[in-house]
Motif scaffolding. Structure first.
Motif, PDB file in Angstrom:
ATOM      1  N   PRO A 141       0.816  -1.216   0.000  1.00 35.94           N
ATOM      2  CA  PRO A 141       0.000   0.000   0.000  1.00 35.94           C
ATOM      3  C   PRO A 141       0.848   1.265   0.000  1.00 35.94           C
ATOM      4  N   ALA A 142       0.206   2.385  -0.258  1.00 33.85           N
ATOM      5  CA  ALA A 142       0.713   3.733   0.056  1.00 33.85           C
ATOM      6  C   ALA A 142       2.122   4.024  -0.424  1.00 33.85           C
ATOM      7  N   GLU A 143       2.432   3.650  -1.672  1.00 34.72           N
ATOM      8  CA  GLU A 143       3.747   4.037  -2.198  1.00 34.72           C
ATOM      9  C   GLU A 143       3.812   5.529  -2.466  1.00 34.72           C
ATOM     10  N   GLU A 144       2.725   6.100  -2.942  1.00 36.55           N
ATOM     11  CA  GLU A 144       2.738   7.505  -3.367  1.00 36.55           C
ATOM     12  C   GLU A 144       3.018   8.471  -2.223  1.00 36.55           C
ATOM     13  N   THR A 145       2.709   8.083  -1.002  1.00 40.36           N
ATOM     14  CA  THR A 145       2.966   8.955   0.151  1.00 40.36           C
ATOM     15  C   THR A 145       4.258   8.599   0.868  1.00 40.36           C
ATOM     16  N   GLY A 146       4.916   7.522   0.418  1.00 39.71           N
ATOM     17  CA  GLY A 146       6.163   7.112   1.061  1.00 39.71           C
ATOM     18  C   GLY A 146       5.961   6.345   2.357  1.00 39.71           C
ATOM     19  N   ALA A 147       4.708   6.048   2.719  1.00 43.66           N
ATOM     20  CA  ALA A 147       4.435   5.413   4.011  1.00 43.66           C
ATOM     21  C   ALA A 147       4.357   3.891   3.923  1.00 43.66           C
ATOM     22  N   GLY A 148       4.062   3.359   2.733  1.00 43.22           N
ATOM     23  CA  GLY A 148       3.710   1.951   2.621  1.00 43.22           C
ATOM     24  C   GLY A 148       4.830   0.966   2.892  1.00 43.22           C
ATOM     25  N   ALA A 149       5.974   1.147   2.228  1.00 43.76           N
ATOM     26  CA  ALA A 149       7.081   0.200   2.405  1.00 43.76           C
ATOM     27  C   ALA A 149       7.564   0.203   3.849  1.00 43.76           C
ATOM     28  N   TRP A 150       7.643   1.383   4.438  1.00 42.93           N
ATOM     29  CA  TRP A 150       8.076   1.506   5.848  1.00 42.93           C
ATOM     30  C   TRP A 150       7.108   0.740   6.757  1.00 42.93           C
ATOM     31  N   ALA A 151       5.800   0.906   6.508  1.00 42.21           N
ATOM     32  CA  ALA A 151       4.797   0.234   7.336  1.00 42.21           C
ATOM     33  C   ALA A 151       4.876  -1.284   7.175  1.00 42.21           C
ATOM     34  N   VAL A 152       5.084  -1.751   5.936  1.00 37.18           N
ATOM     35  CA  VAL A 152       5.205  -3.188   5.696  1.00 37.18           C
ATOM     36  C   VAL A 152       6.415  -3.753   6.443  1.00 37.18           C
ATOM     37  N   LEU A 153       7.535  -3.065   6.342  1.00 34.38           N
ATOM     38  CA  LEU A 153       8.765  -3.524   6.991  1.00 34.38           C
ATOM     39  C   LEU A 153       8.614  -3.635   8.503  1.00 34.38           C
ATOM     40  N   HIS A 154       7.719  -2.825   9.073  1.00 39.86           N
ATOM     41  CA  HIS A 154       7.543  -2.822  10.527  1.00 39.86           C
ATOM     42  C   HIS A 154       6.329  -3.629  10.979  1.00 39.86           C
ATOM     43  N   TRP A 337      12.494  11.282  -9.788  1.00 45.11           N
ATOM     44  CA  TRP A 337      11.390  10.972  -8.887  1.00 45.11           C
ATOM     45  C   TRP A 337      11.842   9.999  -7.802  1.00 45.11           C
ATOM     46  N   SER A 338      11.000   9.869  -6.794  1.00 48.35           N
ATOM     47  CA  SER A 338      11.344   9.038  -5.633  1.00 48.35           C
ATOM     48  C   SER A 338      10.443   7.829  -5.542  1.00 48.35           C
ATOM     49  N   GLU A 339      10.918   6.825  -4.827  1.00 46.51           N
ATOM     50  CA  GLU A 339      10.245   5.528  -4.705  1.00 46.51           C
ATOM     51  C   GLU A 339      10.505   4.971  -3.317  1.00 46.51           C
ATOM     52  N   ASP A 340       9.452   4.563  -2.609  1.00 45.75           N
ATOM     53  CA  ASP A 340       9.710   4.055  -1.263  1.00 45.75           C
ATOM     54  C   ASP A 340      10.257   2.634  -1.254  1.00 45.75           C
ATOM     55  N   PHE A 341      10.483   2.059  -2.448  1.00 45.73           N
ATOM     56  CA  PHE A 341      11.166   0.765  -2.532  1.00 45.73           C
ATOM     57  C   PHE A 341      12.578   0.862  -1.950  1.00 45.73           C
TER      58      PHE A 341
END
Length: 393
Positions: A141-154, A337-341
């Motif tokens: 979820p939520a790649e566009e806001t930068g929150a998703g990958a961080w939330a998944v990892l935690h 551009w940026s990517e939360d990957f």
């Protein structure tokens, strides 16, 4: 051979038309970051036909992982491939049979195509199981806001999956259809949003001397922000600051405003440069506030790390593309551009790469962009070959 005609080792997607129909459904029903409930539900139901060995849900909110074991499930490493669930707050201008039904929300980054590509990979893994190891399909979820990958990892459930390699692709308008864009080290820029609020004192517009109007301070802060990146020699590599929004008070001719807000996006190829720019921006806020007698507060929003690729992962992508006789291009510079990957490549060995979606395509985030269906089997085949080369060397 044409890059759109990969030679596969007896691997194909027998239900490609159904997967294309899935993309059209996802395109018609987009959801914003963190709200991808129906998108996640639709995908989990669709993937059941491929009999994944495990489904791990509630990852970072609406995210989930479908896990496929090799025939020797106890042996071999684990490779993860990621797609994004979220759409953008953009009014779609396309007139398609599957145009977005959600007013002001649309898939203008091609995440619908990325999801369909992972569904194609799931079909391949079901019809042509690998000998060993595990393949994890992460729908984030939520790649566009930068929150998703961080939330998944935690998320504890995700932490229990012993992952060794991570890969993701992003469609790239402007590149030849099916061309693979690779780059070792930094592939995508780091970025962060800065929101600054300036507080003065409101008064009647007829009595400005009884108030403190932050308008001059707001104006000077915008100029100070723009000046920070004028001299690029103070930074190691490209560093940008873009003022994206400014507001002074309310729309009221009778009021001398006592509030202002400035928002900016800070961006850099190197994390050290971004850290320096953040410090310089805050120093500018302090100086302007002191000069004009204003109080201030600030908030950092939508922070994306730089996406740093490992050399081994990039080599694996290149070898897979060569095997499939796909055209490969080396990127001279990271994409802006940026990517939360980047959160994932900071934790695991892996890489993000580009996959050309055509030279005549509208750019990403444009109101008339639409992911090309013909890219789905190409991306899925490349993912499958990457997995095959790691798990069945």
């Amino acid at each position: 051979m044409h890059p759109m005609s990969p030679t596969l080792s007896s691997v194909s997607i027998p239900d490609l038309e159904e997967i294309i129909a899935l993309r059209h459904h996802l395109h018609r029903h987009p959801e914003l970051s963190g709200l991808e409930y129906e998108t996640s539900h639709t995908l989990q139901n669709f993937l059941q036909r491929y009999q994944p060995d495990e489904i791990v849900s509630a990852l970072g909110g609406t995210g989930f992982a479908a896990i496929f074991h090799g025939k020797e499930s106890s042996a071999g490493p684990t490779v993860l491939f990621r797609a994004e669930l979220d759409a953008l707050p953009i009014v779609e201008q396309n007139e398609l049979p599957y145009t977005s039904l959600q007013k002001g929300v649309s898939h203008k980054c091609g995440h619908d195509g990325h999801m369909a590509t992972l569904a194609g990979l799931a079909s391949m893994l079901h019809h042509h199981p690998l000998a060993k190891g595990r393949v994890v399909l992460l729908f984030q979820p939520a790649e566009e806001t930068g929150a998703g990958a961080w939330a998944v990892l935690h998320t504890p459930a995700f932490q229990k999956i012993a992952i060794e390699h991570v890969f993701a692709l992003h469609n790239m308008p402007g590149l030849l259809m099916g061309q693979v864009l690779v780059r070792p080290e930094i592939f995508a820029a780091a970025s962060v949003g800065l929101q600054v609020k300036l507080y003065g004192k409101e008064s009647h517009a007829a009595e400005p001397e009884n108030g403190v109007n932050p308008g001059e301070g707001m104006s000077e802060l915008i100029q100070a922000f723009n000046a920070l990146v004028r001299d690029q020699q103070r930074f190691q590599d490209l560093t940008l600051l873009t003022v994206v929004h400014a507001r002074l008070g309310e729309v009221a001719f009778g009021t001398n405003p006592g509030f202002a807000m400035v928002m900016a996006t800070l961006r850099a190829f190197e994390q050290e440069d971004l850290n320096q720019l953040k410090s310089l921006a805050l120093e500018a806020v302090k100086l302007v506030s002191l000069k004009y007698g204003l109080r201030y507060d600030f908030e950092w929003l939508e922070e994306f790390p730089a996406t740093r690729n490992s050399a081994e992962a990039v080599e694996c992508i290149e070898q897979a593309a060569q095997y499939l006789r796909m055209d490969i291009k080396q990127a001279a510079q990271p994409v802006r551009w940026s990517e939360d990957f980047g959160h994932l490549t900071n934790r695991y060995s892996g890489a993000l790469f580009g996959l050309g979606s055509g030279t005549n395509q509208p750019q990403l985030h444009h109101a008339d962009y639409d992911f090309p269906d013909e890219l789905i089997p190409v991306g899925a085949a490349l993912f499958y070959r990457i997995a095959e080369s790691i798990l069945n060397p």
